[in-house]
Scaffold this motif. Structure first.
Motif, PDB file in Angstrom:
ATOM      1  N   ARG A 241      36.971  29.119  25.929  1.00  0.00           N
ATOM      2  CA  ARG A 241      37.199  30.347  26.695  1.00  0.00           C
ATOM      3  C   ARG A 241      38.583  30.937  26.421  1.00  0.00           C
ATOM      4  O   ARG A 241      38.755  32.155  26.344  1.00  0.00           O
ATOM      5  N   LYS A 242      39.579  30.078  26.291  1.00  0.00           N
ATOM      6  CA  LYS A 242      40.926  30.538  25.926  1.00  0.00           C
ATOM      7  C   LYS A 242      40.901  31.172  24.541  1.00  0.00           C
ATOM      8  O   LYS A 242      41.489  32.235  24.312  1.00  0.00           O
ATOM      9  N   PHE A 243      40.237  30.540  23.605  1.00  0.00           N
ATOM     10  CA  PHE A 243      40.082  31.054  22.240  1.00  0.00           C
ATOM     11  C   PHE A 243      39.468  32.452  22.255  1.00  0.00           C
ATOM     12  O   PHE A 243      39.979  33.380  21.606  1.00  0.00           O
ATOM     13  N   LEU A 244      38.387  32.629  23.015  1.00  0.00           N
ATOM     14  CA  LEU A 244      37.712  33.928  23.063  1.00  0.00           C
ATOM     15  C   LEU A 244      38.593  35.009  23.674  1.00  0.00           C
ATOM     16  O   LEU A 244      38.420  36.203  23.366  1.00  0.00           O
ATOM     17  N   SER A 245      39.550  34.623  24.517  1.00  0.00           N
ATOM     18  CA  SER A 245      40.422  35.613  25.159  1.00  0.00           C
ATOM     19  C   SER A 245      41.350  36.296  24.160  1.00  0.00           C
ATOM     20  O   SER A 245      41.903  37.362  24.445  1.00  0.00           O
ATOM     21  N   PHE A 246      41.530  35.701  22.982  1.00  0.00           N
ATOM     22  CA  PHE A 246      42.387  36.303  21.951  1.00  0.00           C
ATOM     23  C   PHE A 246      41.600  37.205  21.004  1.00  0.00           C
ATOM     24  O   PHE A 246      42.183  37.804  20.098  1.00  0.00           O
ATOM     25  N   ILE A 247      40.304  37.293  21.193  1.00  0.00           N
ATOM     26  CA  ILE A 247      39.443  37.990  20.238  1.00  0.00           C
ATOM     27  C   ILE A 247      39.014  39.353  20.781  1.00  0.00           C
ATOM     28  O   ILE A 247      38.657  39.483  21.948  1.00  0.00           O
ATOM     29  N   GLU A 248      39.036  40.354  19.904  1.00  0.00           N
ATOM     30  CA  GLU A 248      38.553  41.689  20.226  1.00  0.00           C
ATOM     31  C   GLU A 248      37.312  41.938  19.375  1.00  0.00           C
ATOM     32  O   GLU A 248      37.422  42.298  18.187  1.00  0.00           O
TER      33      GLU A 248
ATOM     34  N   ALA B 202      44.153  24.027  25.706  1.00  0.00           N
ATOM     35  CA  ALA B 202      43.671  24.267  27.066  1.00  0.00           C
ATOM     36  C   ALA B 202      42.624  23.205  27.415  1.00  0.00           C
ATOM     37  O   ALA B 202      41.451  23.359  27.108  1.00  0.00           O
ATOM     38  N   TYR B 203      43.073  22.137  28.043  1.00  0.00           N
ATOM     39  CA  TYR B 203      42.151  21.083  28.475  1.00  0.00           C
ATOM     40  C   TYR B 203      41.644  21.332  29.890  1.00  0.00           C
ATOM     41  O   TYR B 203      40.665  20.736  30.316  1.00  0.00           O
ATOM     42  N   SER B 204      42.328  22.224  30.605  1.00  0.00           N
ATOM     43  CA  SER B 204      41.870  22.633  31.938  1.00  0.00           C
ATOM     44  C   SER B 204      42.038  24.136  32.039  1.00  0.00           C
ATOM     45  O   SER B 204      42.788  24.748  31.264  1.00  0.00           O
ATOM     46  N   PHE B 205      41.363  24.760  32.990  1.00  0.00           N
ATOM     47  CA  PHE B 205      41.503  26.200  33.154  1.00  0.00           C
ATOM     48  C   PHE B 205      42.872  26.562  33.715  1.00  0.00           C
ATOM     49  O   PHE B 205      43.376  27.655  33.458  1.00  0.00           O
TER      50      PHE B 205
ATOM     51  N   PHE C  17      40.680  32.958  34.623  1.00  0.00           N
ATOM     52  CA  PHE C  17      40.431  31.530  34.784  1.00  0.00           C
ATOM     53  C   PHE C  17      40.880  31.002  36.145  1.00  0.00           C
ATOM     54  O   PHE C  17      40.748  29.815  36.427  1.00  0.00           O
ATOM     55  N   GLU C  18      41.426  31.878  36.975  1.00  0.00           N
ATOM     56  CA  GLU C  18      41.912  31.447  38.281  1.00  0.00           C
ATOM     57  C   GLU C  18      40.773  30.919  39.146  1.00  0.00           C
ATOM     58  O   GLU C  18      39.716  31.539  39.252  1.00  0.00           O
ATOM     59  N   GLY C  19      40.994  29.762  39.753  1.00  0.00           N
ATOM     60  CA  GLY C  19      40.020  29.202  40.677  1.00  0.00           C
ATOM     61  C   GLY C  19      38.880  28.454  40.043  1.00  0.00           C
ATOM     62  O   GLY C  19      38.020  27.913  40.746  1.00  0.00           O
TER      63      GLY C  19
ATOM     64  N   ILE D 161      22.728  25.905  41.065  1.00  0.00           N
ATOM     65  CA  ILE D 161      21.656  25.411  41.931  1.00  0.00           C
ATOM     66  C   ILE D 161      22.001  25.642  43.396  1.00  0.00           C
ATOM     67  O   ILE D 161      21.148  26.027  44.205  1.00  0.00           O
ATOM     68  N   LYS D 162      23.270  25.440  43.729  1.00  0.00           N
ATOM     69  CA  LYS D 162      23.725  25.579  45.113  1.00  0.00           C
ATOM     70  C   LYS D 162      23.978  27.029  45.510  1.00  0.00           C
ATOM     71  O   LYS D 162      24.332  27.307  46.659  1.00  0.00           O
ATOM     72  N   GLY D 163      23.794  27.952  44.580  1.00  0.00           N
ATOM     73  CA  GLY D 163      23.995  29.365  44.896  1.00  0.00           C
ATOM     74  C   GLY D 163      25.446  29.786  44.907  1.00  0.00           C
ATOM     75  O   GLY D 163      25.788  30.851  45.432  1.00  0.00           O
ATOM     76  N   ARG D 164      26.309  28.985  44.309  1.00  0.00           N
ATOM     77  CA  ARG D 164      27.731  29.318  44.229  1.00  0.00           C
ATOM     78  C   ARG D 164      28.010  30.136  42.969  1.00  0.00           C
ATOM     79  O   ARG D 164      27.222  30.161  42.046  1.00  0.00           O
ATOM     80  N   GLU D 165      29.161  30.748  42.958  1.00  0.00           N
ATOM     81  CA  GLU D 165      29.556  31.549  41.798  1.00  0.00           C
ATOM     82  C   GLU D 165      29.813  30.646  40.591  1.00  0.00           C
ATOM     83  O   GLU D 165      30.409  29.581  40.709  1.00  0.00           O
ATOM     84  N   THR D 166      29.335  31.080  39.443  1.00  0.00           N
ATOM     85  CA  THR D 166      29.616  30.370  38.194  1.00  0.00           C
ATOM     86  C   THR D 166      30.322  31.328  37.253  1.00  0.00           C
ATOM     87  O   THR D 166      29.788  32.396  36.936  1.00  0.00           O
ATOM     88  N   GLN D 167      31.502  30.954  36.826  1.00  0.00           N
ATOM     89  CA  GLN D 167      32.303  31.820  35.958  1.00  0.00           C
ATOM     90  C   GLN D 167      31.650  32.002  34.590  1.00  0.00           C
ATOM     91  O   GLN D 167      31.701  33.072  34.000  1.00  0.00           O
ATOM     92  N   PHE D 168      31.028  30.921  34.088  1.00  0.00           N
ATOM     93  CA  PHE D 168      30.418  30.959  32.762  1.00  0.00           C
ATOM     94  C   PHE D 168      28.997  30.409  32.851  1.00  0.00           C
ATOM     95  O   PHE D 168      28.722  29.482  33.604  1.00  0.00           O
TER      96      PHE D 168
END
Length: 412
Positions: A159-166, A339-342, A350-352, A373-380
């Motif tokens: 995800r960090k890698f993709l943030s540098f790409i246009e 980036a081993y963690s967000f 990537f916050e939160g 499954i639990k109906g929570r938000e999923t970033q990806f």
């Protein structure tokens, strides 16, 4: 640095065990005593309070019993169907040979189970079209969740890698991945046509997914696909290695190469992205000049980033005269990231997002699967249409290669 690496990898494969929640925990059943199951589900589940690996079934009950004993799985079922019929099982993990993915995913969905499905999701896009458009996935108030297990797509490094790409400015992408020759025997399912074998299915599908994410679109053409086979007259419908080239809607070219008979020493997977020229606003310049940038972004280790990865960003700048294009000055700015963690990835997007530096990509994936499954938000996420498009790309390459599509199941 070595100590940090050792600690991270050790914790990834021997994570802290947490107390399981008594109410609301998701109970998994595993179809098949597959080698990938411990890394893909059983180990990540140890650190997730809402996941219990409850039961396993295999074609051979004795093998299932041995597997259950080794991995601390409480229950064994006599057959795959018996596991699906168990009302106490909430989700099914399917690490079966590729040719069985479609049938048992359909059966699991029809049994009302959530499905974590190993990649590639199916053998062909025809199967994927049926699977991901099953009426059961939309017609009930709380439909089953199905996820094609592209674990690496959930890791912060990707995800960090993709943030540098246009994507609109990408002109060329090179991807490669490999498995050392001594890890894959010719009698393995990777070389079984009936089981949906081939280097594109086994490993190259990661490369294809990276190309699609980098360009942010689907390929319009497979320009070429050259394959190598074992040449023994038995396994010649399966690619032992391949090199494919795709053209994308913006005119950019994406290349992928993979081998299942690589060198003795392992080489991390690599994705290298080249951008075209982009004019960069700079108010400090006179009106007669402009600043342009070309960028190259490389992610070393896009499949198993937990072991090691590095993101290299190289920006080449030129200040030039607008009238004649003559350069006034040139310079290069290079930076590397991990980036081993967000939290380490940084950035508002990537916050939160939950995660620890020792989480492997499978653990990040499991977190997203449970949250969905639990109906929570999923970033990806990898949705059904994404998986269908992925199989279309694989079909495109196999057709171009001359080997033809993998066998399509007759199960309906």
């Amino acid at each position: 640095m070595v100590v940090a690496l050792a600690s991270r990898v050790y914790s990834a494969f021997a994570p802290p065990k947490v107390e399981k929640r008594k109410d609301g925990a998701i109970r998994f059943g595993v179809l098949g005593a597959a080698k990938i199951a411990p890394m893909a589900l059983i180990t990540p589940a140890q650190s997730h309070p809402e996941v219990i690996v409850q039961a396993v079934a295999a074609r051979d009950r004795s093998r299932a019993e041995e597997f259950a004993k080794k991995h601390g799985i409480p229950e064994v079922r006599n057959s795959y169907q018996e596991l699906l019929d168990d009302p106490n099982i909430d989700a099914i993990f399917i690490p079966l040979p590729n040719s069985l993915h479609y049938e048992w995913a359909v059966r699991s969905i029809r049994a009302g189970k959530h499905v974590l499905l190993e990649k590639p999701s199916c053998n062909t896009s025809a199967e994927a079209n049926i699977l991901f458009n099953l009426p059961e996935l939309t017609q009930s108030p709380n439909p089953p969740v199905i996820l094609e297990a592209f674990h690496n797509r959930f890791h912060p490094a990707v995800r960090k890698f993709l943030s540098f790409i246009e994507p609109e400015h990408v002109v060329h992408v090179h991807t490669d991945s490999m498995v050392s020759w001594w890890l894959v025997n010719k009698d393995n399912i990777e070389f079984s046509y009936k089981m949906g074998g081939g280097s594109m299915m086994a490993l190259g599908t990661y490369n294809f997914a990276m190309l699609r994410m980098i360009f942010g679109s689907e390929p319009v053409e497979c320009v070429s696909c050259d394959v190598g086979v074992l040449g023994d007259g038995i396994h010649d419908q399966c690619d032992a290695d391949f090199r494919a080239k795709f053209r994308f809607p913006n005119g950019g070219i994406g290349e992928a190469e993979t081998t299942l008979r690589g060198s003795l020493l392992w080489k991390p997977s690599e994705a290298r992205v080249t951008h075209g020229e982009v004019v960069v606003p700079d108010k400090s310049l006179p009106d007669t000049q402009e600043k342009v940038r070309t960028r190259e972004v490389t992610l070393h280790g896009f499949i198993h980033a937990i072991i090691w990865h590095r993101i290299d960003v190289k920006d080449s700048f030129v200040v030039r005269n607008k009238k004649d294009g003559q350069p006034v000055s040139k310079w290069v700015e290079s930076n590397s990231y991990k980036a081993y963690s967000f939290a380490e990835a940084g950035g508002k997007e990537f916050e939160g997002v939950a995660g620890e530096a020792w989480w492997m990509s499978y653990r990040y994936q499991l977190e997203a699967f449970v949250n969905r499954i639990k109906g929570r938000e999923t970033q990806f996420w990898v949705d059904g249409q994404d998986s269908i498009n992925q199989m279309k790309m694989l079909d495109m390459a196999y057709e171009k290669s001359g080997l033809g599509l993998r066998p399509t199941s007759e199960f309906r």
